[in-house]
Design an enzyme around this catalytic site. Structure first.
Site, PDB file in Angstrom:
ATOM      1  CE  LYS A  13      -4.344  -2.250   3.608  1.00 22.00           C
ATOM      2  NZ  LYS A  13      -3.488  -3.641   3.929  1.00 22.00           N
ATOM      3  NE  ARG A  88      -4.273  -2.531  10.396  1.00 18.08           N
ATOM      4  CZ  ARG A  88      -3.544  -1.839   9.614  1.00 18.08           C
ATOM      5  NH1 ARG A  88      -3.655  -0.637   9.155  1.00 18.08           N
ATOM      6  NH2 ARG A  88      -2.325  -2.356   9.130  1.00 18.08           N
ATOM      7  NE  ARG A 127       5.628  -4.014   2.762  1.00 16.83           N
ATOM      8  CZ  ARG A 127       4.644  -3.944   2.993  1.00 16.83           C
ATOM      9  NH1 ARG A 127       3.535  -3.805   2.046  1.00 16.83           N
ATOM     10  NH2 ARG A 127       4.024  -3.570   4.305  1.00 16.83           N
ATOM     11  NE  ARG A 161       5.542  -1.156   7.232  1.00 19.48           N
ATOM     12  CZ  ARG A 161       4.086  -1.171   6.943  1.00 19.48           C
ATOM     13  NH1 ARG A 161       3.666  -0.546   6.038  1.00 19.48           N
ATOM     14  NH2 ARG A 161       3.423  -1.720   8.049  1.00 19.48           N
ATOM     15  NE  ARG A 172       2.398  -5.530   9.341  1.00 17.66           N
ATOM     16  CZ  ARG A 172       3.184  -5.143   8.400  1.00 17.66           C
ATOM     17  NH1 ARG A 172       4.415  -5.575   8.446  1.00 17.66           N
ATOM     18  NH2 ARG A 172       2.840  -4.665   7.404  1.00 17.66           N
TER      19      ARG A 172
HETATM   20  P1  AMP Z   1       0.121  -0.347   7.976  1.00 17.05           P
HETATM   21  O1  AMP Z   1       1.011   0.472   7.319  1.00 17.05           O
HETATM   22  O2  AMP Z   1      -1.319  -0.188   7.602  1.00 17.05           O
HETATM   23  O3  AMP Z   1       0.388  -2.014   7.656  1.00 17.05           O
HETATM   24  O4  AMP Z   1       0.458  -0.342   9.429  1.00 17.05           O
HETATM   25  C1  AMP Z   1       1.295  -0.416  10.346  1.00 17.05           C
HETATM   26  C2  AMP Z   1       1.058  -0.699  11.752  1.00 17.05           C
HETATM   27  O5  AMP Z   1       0.373   0.553  12.279  1.00 17.05           O
HETATM   28  C3  AMP Z   1       0.062  -1.805  12.150  1.00 17.05           C
HETATM   29  O6  AMP Z   1       0.734  -2.928  12.185  1.00 17.05           O
HETATM   30  C4  AMP Z   1      -0.455  -1.527  13.505  1.00 17.05           C
HETATM   31  O7  AMP Z   1       0.225  -1.485  14.431  1.00 17.05           O
HETATM   32  C5  AMP Z   1      -0.539   0.264  13.113  1.00 17.05           C
HETATM   33  N1  AMP Z   1      -1.819   0.700  12.457  1.00 17.05           N
HETATM   34  C6  AMP Z   1      -2.000   1.221  11.196  1.00 17.05           C
HETATM   35  N2  AMP Z   1      -3.488   1.541  10.997  1.00 17.05           N
HETATM   36  C7  AMP Z   1      -4.059   1.204  11.944  1.00 17.05           C
HETATM   37  C8  AMP Z   1      -5.389   1.091  12.345  1.00 17.05           C
HETATM   38  N3  AMP Z   1      -6.240   1.588  11.735  1.00 17.05           N
HETATM   39  N4  AMP Z   1      -5.622   0.616  13.618  1.00 17.05           N
HETATM   40  C9  AMP Z   1      -4.736   0.311  14.648  1.00 17.05           C
HETATM   41  N5  AMP Z   1      -3.277  -0.021  14.205  1.00 17.05           N
HETATM   42  C10 AMP Z   1      -3.124   0.749  13.129  1.00 17.05           C
END
Ligand code: AMP
Length: 214
Positions: A13, A88, A127, A161, A172
């Site tokens: 994404k 999400r 990554r 990360r 996740r």
């Molecule tokens: P990402 O970078 O999208 O993988 O998000 C990293 C982390 O941020 C996720 O594992 C969640 O803990 C939190 N997070 C990001 N976007 C959301 C969302 N839309 N709803 C809830 N938690 C989120």
């Protein structure tokens, strides 16, 4: 044009969003990036989100929807939004409809990046990104051409990360399966879902998305 990129962590994404930003002048709205910035800046939201993110669980719907609302409020109306990692949950999908309506926007497509979960663990655990420009790299699939130097901006600093370890990645994925994949029917009912093979090469995925956006 406003679109959602939907897919489990590591589906591509962020990579595809960056290409759309560069090629079309759209704006990437990544709640993950916003939350990481909040954690770094130690804001109230960041302090609340930090431990949840480290475990790979989901931050509350209210927090992420408020972040998205604030970003859209500050955007020029003609700039298209790419929602990356949001919504999400079904509650977030409902909120997004309300937020979009309040800003006079509509959703054009929900692009689902379909991927093989086991391959994703391999993708994610290798990554890393340039700490200055954010260019993405991978230990096994995309190392910088000159070791230790970013191909794009020449920086020597890279970062990983903290939630890109196998245990957190599995949580996740489980969160995606339990809470995010079930929102697809919400958009299927409105005939908004377009499925793309996220296991294809980056350029092929990008071409498929370009074909959808027209
Ligand atoms: P990402 O970078 O999208 O993988 O998000 C990293 C982390 O941020 C996720 O594992 C969640 O803990 C939190 N997070 C990001 N976007 C959301 C969302 N839309 N709803 C809830 N938690 C989120």
């Amino acid at each position: 044009m406003n679109i959602i990129l939907l897919g489990p962590p590591g589906a591509g994404k962020g990579t595809q969003s960056a290409m759309l930003v560069e090629g079309r002048g759209m704006r990437q709205l990544s709640t993950g990036d916003m939350l990481r910035a909040a954690v770094k800046a130690e804001t109230e939201v960041g302090l609340r989100a930090k431990a949840v993110m480290e475990r790979g669980e989901l931050v509350s719907d209210e927090i992420v929807s408020a972040l998205i609302d604030a970003e859209l409020a500050a955007m020029a109306p003609e700039t298209g939004a790419i929602f990356d990692g949001y919504p999400r949950t079904e509650a977030q999908a409902v909120s997004l409809d309300q937020i979009l309506a309040s800003h006079g926007r509509t959703l054009a497509h929900v692009i689902e990046l379909a991927v093989d979960e086991e391959a994703l663990v391999d993708r994610i655990t290798g990554r890393f990104t340039c700490a200055r420009c954010g260019e993405g790299y991978h230990d096994r699939y995309k190392l910088p051409e000159k070791e230790g130097t970013c191909d794009k901006c020449g920086s020597h600093e890279f970062k990983r990360r903290p939630d890109d370890n196998e245990e957190t990645v599995r949580t996740r994925m489980a969160e995606y399966r339990a809470k995010t994949a079930p929102i697809l029917p919400y958009y299927e009912q409105r005939d908004l879902v377009r499925r793309v093979d996220g296991m294809a090469a980056i350029d092929e995925v990008s071409a498929a998305i370009e074909g959808i956006l027209g």
